[in-house]
Scaffold this motif. Structure first.
Motif, PDB file in Angstrom:
ATOM      1  N   LYS A 201       5.095   3.147   1.530  1.00 46.17           N
ATOM      2  CA  LYS A 201       3.962   2.528   0.764  1.00 46.17           C
ATOM      3  C   LYS A 201       4.371   1.269   0.469  1.00 46.17           C
ATOM      4  O   LYS A 201       5.041   0.667  -0.595  1.00 46.17           O
ATOM      5  CB  LYS A 201       3.932   3.301  -0.232  1.00 46.17           C
ATOM      6  N   VAL A 202       3.889   0.102   1.492  1.00 48.92           N
ATOM      7  CA  VAL A 202       4.341  -1.252   1.091  1.00 48.92           C
ATOM      8  C   VAL A 202       2.851  -1.946   0.409  1.00 48.92           C
ATOM      9  O   VAL A 202       1.831  -1.623   1.034  1.00 48.92           O
ATOM     10  CB  VAL A 202       4.439  -1.799   2.668  1.00 48.92           C
ATOM     11  N   ALA A 203       3.125  -2.532  -0.440  1.00 43.96           N
ATOM     12  CA  ALA A 203       2.119  -3.184  -1.123  1.00 43.96           C
ATOM     13  C   ALA A 203       2.219  -4.576  -0.707  1.00 43.96           C
ATOM     14  O   ALA A 203       1.119  -5.334  -0.508  1.00 43.96           O
ATOM     15  CB  ALA A 203       2.154  -3.157  -2.632  1.00 43.96           C
ATOM     16  N   LYS A 204       3.396  -5.329  -0.692  1.00 43.13           N
ATOM     17  CA  LYS A 204       3.508  -6.699  -0.193  1.00 43.13           C
ATOM     18  C   LYS A 204       4.717  -6.795   0.514  1.00 43.13           C
ATOM     19  O   LYS A 204       5.824  -6.179   0.096  1.00 43.13           O
ATOM     20  CB  LYS A 204       3.297  -7.454  -1.580  1.00 43.13           C
ATOM     21  N   VAL A 205       4.755  -7.914   1.203  1.00 36.80           N
ATOM     22  CA  VAL A 205       6.022  -8.307   1.992  1.00 36.80           C
ATOM     23  C   VAL A 205       6.005  -9.648   1.586  1.00 36.80           C
ATOM     24  O   VAL A 205       5.431 -10.600   1.732  1.00 36.80           O
ATOM     25  CB  VAL A 205       5.690  -8.167   3.381  1.00 36.80           C
TER      26      VAL A 205
ATOM     27  N   PRO B 278       9.903   0.805   4.526  1.00 37.59           N
ATOM     28  CA  PRO B 278       9.445   2.145   3.627  1.00 37.59           C
ATOM     29  C   PRO B 278       7.906   2.271   3.754  1.00 37.59           C
ATOM     30  O   PRO B 278       7.505   1.584   4.345  1.00 37.59           O
ATOM     31  CB  PRO B 278       9.679   1.489   1.969  1.00 37.59           C
TER      32      PRO B 278
END
Lengths: 386, 93
Positions: free
Chosen positions: A69-73, A67
């Motif tokens: 808008k990645v904030a954290k993986v 996706p």
């Protein structure tokens, strides 16, 4: 749908149809008899088979980040560790075999996420041999040391494997955080400026304990009391968790783990006392005025371990059934004797000096030849009368 | 496939999305870590996504920059699918 996807879908359908023909032997017989003898039909089938086998499946590649808008993986642990074995002969030709064996021990006995610092630090370690060195301040020999700031290791040329493992465990549990100026080594936390430091005693103790355990060198004798304390602490916290906290340089995690049994001030006092003991215990000749302090710290450490182990035992046995209260007490007592035996009060001379001076404690030896200390039921300072 | 492993992405608006990992590898030539994943492995047309990640930084997740990298990713995926593909033997015809 664009033309590329149309073709791919067509071939995908053909593959499925072709696979399903295995269930239709009569149809296959018909095709063989009436269609394949025709060279044109045979060629078409051949080309379709050739193409179908090379498009393994229908795949549509999305080039844009998905996706967006990645904030954290949150990755599985195996992807967070670069478990690519370095070429140990490039690191050190002399010690390549020892390094490879040590890495194998880590793989077997520790979780993958616990090996992050090992793989990071081993890549550019410098291992050098040194002559036998006598520490002038404590009159004990230094057989090896690891310098975390420069990632250098110094070992005696023909030194014991256990000593090498001791320094490798330091390497494997070290992380230098340049951003906040803190060095994490096992259970030790230290500021760059050395303004504050905590956990040295427990770190040296647990490192020695692990080095002895995994090198299987029964003669290894380094930081004896601290090592026994670390072994006893491992009985309270648990092997897997303690190893993991150590390898991740997680002193805070250790304190939280102990917090379920004891208060934070008591835990901090325990760590500080062990640091004090580690700094001055080998210095009977150099610091005689600290002898009483050493004895006090020694006893407080043992009492801390015992108290928390009893709490852990009580939690464990609360669900067990005992016929009589005496059975329950006997079970607790045996567990306790076994536990204190593991902590191995080794400095018996120090204990006796204290006992003679203050006569406030009684020292018992059980049938397993282990010592333990019990407070008497009379006033402190009175004689040990009967 | 990476043993039917999954991973999660938390978006900036707080959603948690789960994906199945197809493969993950490090390229020596670029020094980067790549993860290839999908959200519909059981479907007829499989969506393939790929990104760069950093094992030490949970916030780093970037798009693939070059065509050469994409080609390597496609080759890797094809190899994996070929191993799992059921081939009809030609002697049946």
């Amino acid at each position: 749908m664009d033309s590329n996807n149309l073709v791919i879908n067509l071939i995908h359908d053909y593959k499925r149809y072709r696979d399903s023909l295995q269930e239709e032997p009569r149809l296959i017989a018909f095709v063989k008899k009436h269609l394949l003898p025709n060279i044109h039909v045979m060629t078409i089938f051949y080309i379709m088979d050739y193409v179908a086998d090379r498009i393994a499946d229908v795949a549509f590649y999305y080039r844009d980040l998905t996706p967006r808008k990645v904030a954290k993986v949150k990755l599985p642990p195996e992807l967070k560790v670069e478990c690519i074995e370095p070429d140990y002969t490039q690191i050190s030709a002399n010690y390549a075999k020892v390094l490879a064996t040590f890495a194998e021990i880590l793989h077997t006995n520790f979780k993958p996420e616990d090996l992050k610092y090992f793989y990071r630090n081993i890549k550019n370690i410098s291992i050098q041999t040194m002559a036998k060195e006598n520490n002038p301040t404590t009159n004990s020999f230094i057989s090896g040391y690891y310098v975390c700031n420069t990632n250098e290791m110094f070992v005696l040329e023909n030194g014991a494997i256990s000593t090498f493992y001791h320094e490798l465990f330091h390497l494997a549990s070290t992380y230098v955080d340049e951003a906040n100026g803190t060095i994490y080594i096992g259970f030790k936390q230290q500021s760059h400026s050395l303004k504050y430091e905590l956990g040295q005693g427990l770190t040296e103790g647990y490192t020695s304990y692990l080095a002895k355990k995994y090198s299987k060198d029964t003669n290894y004798c380094s930081y004896e009391f601290e090592s026994d304390v670390a072994a006893a602490l491992e009985k309270i916290i648990g092997v897997e968790e303690m190893q993991s906290l150590y390898m991740q340089g997680n002193l805070k995690g250790l304190i939280m783990a102990l917090n379920q049994y004891d208060s934070i001030p008591h835990i901090m006092q325990f760590l500080q006392l062990l640091d004090f003991y580690n700094d001055y215990n080998d210095t009977n000749m150099m610091y005689p005025h600290l002898e009483d302090n050493l004895i006090q710290s020694y006893l407080l450490i043992i009492n801390f371990l015992t108290r928390n182990y009893v709490l852990k035992l009580k939690n464990q046995v609360s669900s067990m059934n005992f016929s009589t209260p005496e059975d329950y007490e006997e079970f607790l007592l045996r567990q306790l004797i076994s536990f204190i035996g593991a902590s191995k009060i080794t400095d018996y001379k120090l204990i006796n000096k204290y006992l003679k001076k203050h006569l406030a404690y009684r020292l018992y030896r059980d049938e397993h030849n282990c010592f333990y200390i019990e407070q008497p039921l009379f006033h402190k300072g009175g004689r040990n009368g009967k | 496939m990476a043993n039917n492993q999954y991973f999660e992405i938390i978006t900036t608006d707080g959603k948690t999305l789960k994906y199945q990992i197809i493969t993950a590898f490090k390229l020596a030539s670029t020094g980067k870590y790549y993860i290839v994943f999908t959200d519909n492995l059981e479907q007829k047309t499989i969506n393939i996504y790929a990104a760069n990640y950093d094992p030490d930084d949970d916030t780093k997740f970037e798009s693939i920059q070059t065509e050469a990298e994409w080609q390597i990713i496609k080759d890797q995926v094809n190899k994996i699918f070929q191993k799992t593909h059921i081939n009809l033997k030609k002697e049946n015809f």
